[in-house]
Write a protein that holds these residues in place. Structure first.
Motif, PDB file in Angstrom:
ATOM      1  N   ALA A 165       0.843  -1.194   0.000  1.00  0.00           N
ATOM      2  CA  ALA A 165       0.000   0.000   0.000  1.00  0.00           C
ATOM      3  C   ALA A 165       0.880   1.246   0.000  1.00  0.00           C
ATOM      4  CB  ALA A 165      -0.909   0.005   1.225  1.00  0.00           C
ATOM      5  N   THR A 166       0.360   2.323  -0.541  1.00  0.00           N
ATOM      6  CA  THR A 166       1.077   3.589  -0.591  1.00  0.00           C
ATOM      7  C   THR A 166       0.661   4.456   0.597  1.00  0.00           C
ATOM      8  OG1 THR A 166       1.176   3.533  -3.015  1.00  0.00           O
ATOM      9  CG2 THR A 166       1.486   5.674  -1.948  1.00  0.00           C
ATOM     10  N   PRO A 167       1.598   4.821   1.471  1.00  0.00           N
ATOM     11  CA  PRO A 167       1.232   5.650   2.620  1.00  0.00           C
ATOM     12  C   PRO A 167       0.972   7.100   2.203  1.00  0.00           C
ATOM     13  CG  PRO A 167       3.593   5.269   2.598  1.00  0.00           C
ATOM     14  CD  PRO A 167       3.025   4.461   1.465  1.00  0.00           C
ATOM     15  N   PHE A 168       0.023   7.740   2.878  1.00  0.00           N
ATOM     16  CA  PHE A 168      -0.236   9.148   2.593  1.00  0.00           C
ATOM     17  C   PHE A 168      -0.658   9.868   3.866  1.00  0.00           C
ATOM     18  CE2 PHE A 168      -4.430   7.281   2.176  1.00  0.00           C
ATOM     19  CZ  PHE A 168      -5.328   8.263   2.561  1.00  0.00           C
ATOM     20  N   ASP A 169      -0.447  11.171   3.848  1.00  0.00           N
ATOM     21  CA  ASP A 169      -0.776  12.059   4.969  1.00  0.00           C
ATOM     22  C   ASP A 169      -0.155  11.562   6.271  1.00  0.00           C
ATOM     23  OD1 ASP A 169      -2.033  14.542   5.632  1.00  0.00           O
ATOM     24  OD2 ASP A 169      -3.456  13.414   6.857  1.00  0.00           O
ATOM     25  N   ILE A 170       1.107  11.213   6.189  1.00  0.00           N
ATOM     26  CA  ILE A 170       1.891  10.844   7.359  1.00  0.00           C
ATOM     27  C   ILE A 170       3.289  11.396   7.140  1.00  0.00           C
ATOM     28  CG2 ILE A 170       2.600   8.589   6.431  1.00  0.00           C
ATOM     29  CD1 ILE A 170       2.378   7.517   9.318  1.00  0.00           C
ATOM     30  N   GLU A 171       3.965  11.793   8.201  1.00  0.00           N
ATOM     31  CA  GLU A 171       5.272  12.427   8.080  1.00  0.00           C
ATOM     32  C   GLU A 171       6.283  11.525   7.370  1.00  0.00           C
ATOM     33  OE1 GLU A 171       5.352  15.457  11.906  1.00  0.00           O
ATOM     34  OE2 GLU A 171       6.359  13.512  12.064  1.00  0.00           O
ATOM     35  N   ASN A 172       7.203  12.195   6.665  1.00  0.00           N
ATOM     36  CA  ASN A 172       8.326  11.537   6.001  1.00  0.00           C
ATOM     37  C   ASN A 172       7.889  10.572   4.899  1.00  0.00           C
ATOM     38  OD1 ASN A 172      10.217  12.819   7.779  1.00  0.00           O
ATOM     39  ND2 ASN A 172       9.701  11.284   9.344  1.00  0.00           N
ATOM     40  N   THR A 173       6.775  10.896   4.235  1.00  0.00           N
ATOM     41  CA  THR A 173       6.352  10.143   3.058  1.00  0.00           C
ATOM     42  C   THR A 173       6.153  11.105   1.899  1.00  0.00           C
ATOM     43  OG1 THR A 173       4.021  10.289   3.691  1.00  0.00           O
ATOM     44  CG2 THR A 173       5.230   8.334   4.410  1.00  0.00           C
ATOM     45  N   PHE A 174       6.156  10.566   0.691  1.00  0.00           N
ATOM     46  CA  PHE A 174       6.034  11.405  -0.505  1.00  0.00           C
ATOM     47  C   PHE A 174       4.687  12.132  -0.539  1.00  0.00           C
ATOM     48  CE2 PHE A 174       4.864  12.017  -4.983  1.00  0.00           C
ATOM     49  CZ  PHE A 174       5.975  12.693  -5.448  1.00  0.00           C
ATOM     50  N   TRP A 175       3.598  11.401  -0.257  1.00  0.00           N
ATOM     51  CA  TRP A 175       2.256  11.966  -0.362  1.00  0.00           C
ATOM     52  C   TRP A 175       1.847  12.556   0.988  1.00  0.00           C
ATOM     53  CZ3 TRP A 175       0.664  12.276  -5.224  1.00  0.00           C
ATOM     54  CH2 TRP A 175       1.128  11.329  -6.143  1.00  0.00           C
ATOM     55  N   SER A 176       2.462  13.682   1.340  1.00  0.00           N
ATOM     56  CA  SER A 176       2.172  14.293   2.627  1.00  0.00           C
ATOM     57  C   SER A 176       2.363  15.800   2.534  1.00  0.00           C
ATOM     58  CB  SER A 176       3.081  13.695   3.709  1.00  0.00           C
ATOM     59  OG  SER A 176       2.641  14.087   4.996  1.00  0.00           O
ATOM     60  N   HIS A 177       2.225  16.472   3.662  1.00  0.00           N
ATOM     61  CA  HIS A 177       2.365  17.924   3.697  1.00  0.00           C
ATOM     62  C   HIS A 177       3.747  18.341   3.210  1.00  0.00           C
ATOM     63  CE1 HIS A 177      -1.171  19.035   6.498  1.00  0.00           C
ATOM     64  NE2 HIS A 177      -1.343  17.788   6.087  1.00  0.00           N
ATOM     65  N   ARG A 178       3.777  19.468   2.505  1.00  0.00           N
ATOM     66  CA  ARG A 178       5.042  20.054   2.067  1.00  0.00           C
ATOM     67  C   ARG A 178       4.979  21.550   2.347  1.00  0.00           C
ATOM     68  NH1 ARG A 178       5.627  17.233  -3.960  1.00  0.00           N
ATOM     69  NH2 ARG A 178       5.395  15.057  -3.238  1.00  0.00           N
ATOM     70  N   GLY A 179       5.711  21.989   3.353  1.00  0.00           N
ATOM     71  CA  GLY A 179       5.637  23.391   3.731  1.00  0.00           C
ATOM     72  C   GLY A 179       4.211  23.759   4.100  1.00  0.00           C
ATOM     73  N   PRO A 180       3.656  24.830   3.489  1.00  0.00           N
ATOM     74  CA  PRO A 180       2.288  25.227   3.812  1.00  0.00           C
ATOM     75  C   PRO A 180       1.227  24.366   3.142  1.00  0.00           C
ATOM     76  CG  PRO A 180       3.180  26.691   2.139  1.00  0.00           C
ATOM     77  CD  PRO A 180       4.308  25.782   2.563  1.00  0.00           C
ATOM     78  N   LEU A 181       1.643  23.513   2.229  1.00  0.00           N
ATOM     79  CA  LEU A 181       0.685  22.697   1.480  1.00  0.00           C
ATOM     80  C   LEU A 181       0.278  21.460   2.273  1.00  0.00           C
ATOM     81  CD1 LEU A 181       2.279  22.779  -2.096  1.00  0.00           C
ATOM     82  CD2 LEU A 181       0.592  24.340  -1.108  1.00  0.00           C
ATOM     83  N   CYS A 182      -0.993  21.103   2.192  1.00  0.00           N
ATOM     84  CA  CYS A 182      -1.438  19.863   2.803  1.00  0.00           C
ATOM     85  C   CYS A 182      -1.347  18.732   1.779  1.00  0.00           C
ATOM     86  CB  CYS A 182      -2.862  20.009   3.360  1.00  0.00           C
ATOM     87  SG  CYS A 182      -4.151  20.248   2.124  1.00  0.00           S
ATOM     88  N   SER A 183      -1.652  17.528   2.202  1.00  0.00           N
ATOM     89  CA  SER A 183      -1.512  16.368   1.323  1.00  0.00           C
ATOM     90  C   SER A 183      -2.405  16.478   0.094  1.00  0.00           C
ATOM     91  CB  SER A 183      -1.815  15.079   2.087  1.00  0.00           C
ATOM     92  OG  SER A 183      -0.960  14.940   3.196  1.00  0.00           O
ATOM     93  N   PHE A 184      -3.591  17.054   0.258  1.00  0.00           N
ATOM     94  CA  PHE A 184      -4.491  17.234  -0.879  1.00  0.00           C
ATOM     95  C   PHE A 184      -3.837  18.132  -1.929  1.00  0.00           C
ATOM     96  CE2 PHE A 184      -7.977  19.198  -3.222  1.00  0.00           C
ATOM     97  CZ  PHE A 184      -8.824  18.132  -3.457  1.00  0.00           C
ATOM     98  N   ASP A 185      -3.225  19.251  -1.492  1.00  0.00           N
ATOM     99  CA  ASP A 185      -2.510  20.134  -2.422  1.00  0.00           C
ATOM    100  C   ASP A 185      -1.455  19.360  -3.206  1.00  0.00           C
ATOM    101  OD1 ASP A 185      -3.473  22.916  -1.784  1.00  0.00           O
ATOM    102  OD2 ASP A 185      -2.701  22.413   0.189  1.00  0.00           O
ATOM    103  N   VAL A 186      -0.709  18.530  -2.491  1.00  0.00           N
ATOM    104  CA  VAL A 186       0.384  17.779  -3.117  1.00  0.00           C
ATOM    105  C   VAL A 186      -0.166  16.830  -4.177  1.00  0.00           C
ATOM    106  CG1 VAL A 186       2.152  16.025  -2.685  1.00  0.00           C
ATOM    107  CG2 VAL A 186       1.922  17.982  -1.140  1.00  0.00           C
ATOM    108  N   MET A 187      -1.283  16.154  -3.875  1.00  0.00           N
ATOM    109  CA  MET A 187      -1.861  15.244  -4.866  1.00  0.00           C
ATOM    110  C   MET A 187      -2.370  15.985  -6.085  1.00  0.00           C
ATOM    111  SD  MET A 187      -3.749  12.196  -2.775  1.00  0.00           S
ATOM    112  CE  MET A 187      -2.790  11.072  -1.751  1.00  0.00           C
ATOM    113  N   VAL A 188      -2.981  17.135  -5.876  1.00  0.00           N
ATOM    114  CA  VAL A 188      -3.457  17.936  -7.010  1.00  0.00           C
ATOM    115  C   VAL A 188      -2.290  18.292  -7.922  1.00  0.00           C
ATOM    116  CG1 VAL A 188      -4.433  20.170  -7.681  1.00  0.00           C
ATOM    117  CG2 VAL A 188      -5.498  18.846  -5.846  1.00  0.00           C
TER     118      VAL A 188
END
Length: 269
Positions: A165-188
């Motif tokens: 499975a691909t982890p998301f919205d958890i620290e130190n993973t690709f699909w997660s928060h980046r600076g002010p962006l939340c995980s949804f922003d990153v996926m978009v």
């Protein structure tokens, strides 16, 4: 150019993508042509035209749109074959060329975790906002058959490894928060789904998820509904299913109704 009989235009199809009324989108482009531009219309799955008959059982009673490079022989032949099985199949007018010419979103296949159909994702249990919004985005724009696992925070990484499975919205993973962006922003951004409507929606989700309501007044309402749903449902999957219509409505607001307001004016004679 208007779509002919048994065809649907790119703009008409885009209006359906992201909604519960989105048809099953089947891309029958050849491997050679796909290699030149390995991107997919949102939610599309690739199937060889020679294997289209294998999909008949699962496409029964569903609306289908078939896509090829130019909207000619491959897609029309595949759609016609499906119609012999009483499947409501249309062709994307002009094919992928017309979609690209219209400037509509295309998802890079390299960004979609394997398997592209039926991808499996894992995150922390008891979701509120980002961990519901991201599954909504994946199901409505990337992989309608995606599976979502909700587990204790300490187990996310191990479950990801053991269950592919691909982890998301958890620290130190690709699909997660980046600076002010939340995980949804990153996926978009990573799925190349940036449109004016998606940008508006992402702003509301980020504002609610990161406690920055100044970004969007709608965030207070989203937070209230999200907390209410988390209290209403003990089963995270039940909560996800119940929240899907909420995000469907938010997307329609962001796309079509963001400039509408309501008041209660006094009646004057």
């Amino acid at each position: 150019m208007a779509a002919a009989y048994s065809e649907i235009s790119p703009n008409q199809l885009m209006r359906l993508i992201g909604t519960p009324d989105c048809p099953q989108i089947i891309d029958v482009i050849t491997d050679e042509d796909f290699a030149l531009d390995p991107r997919l219309v949102p939610t599309a799955r690739r199937v060889s035209h020679a294997q289209i008959h294998e999909l008949v059982p699962e496409l029964k009673e569903k609306r289908v749109v078939v896509i090829c490079q130019k909207g000619k022989k491959l897609s029309h032949g595949a759609a016609a074959l499906l119609r012999t099985h009483n499947i409501a199949a249309e062709v994307l007018a002009g094919g992928n060329f017309a979609w690209r010419s219209a400037g509509l979103p295309l998802v890079p296949v390299a960004a979609i975790p394997e398997p592209i159909v039926g991808s499996r994702w894992v995150t922390r249990h008891r979701p509120k906002i980002d961990r519901i919004a991201c599954p909504w985005l994946i199901r409505r724009f990337v992989d309608p058959a995606a599976q979502f696992l909700f587990v204790p925070p300490a187990e996310v990484t191990s479950v990801a490894n053991l269950f592919d499975a691909t982890p998301f919205d958890i620290e130190n993973t690709f699909w997660s928060h980046r600076g002010p962006l939340c995980s949804f922003d990153v996926m978009v951004e990573e799925f190349k789904l940036v449109t004016p409507a998606m940008t508006r929606l992402a702003t509301v989700i980020r504002a609610a998820d990161t406690n920055t309501p100044v970004l969007a007044p709608q965030a207070a309402g989203l937070l209230a509904f999200s907390v209410g749903l988390s209290r209403q449902y003990k089963n995270d999957i039940d909560q996800l299913e119940a929240a899907m219509p909420l995000y469907d409505a938010l997307y329609r607001w962001a796309r079509d109704g963001y400039d509408e307001s309501h008041d209660w004016p006094a009646v004057t004679q």
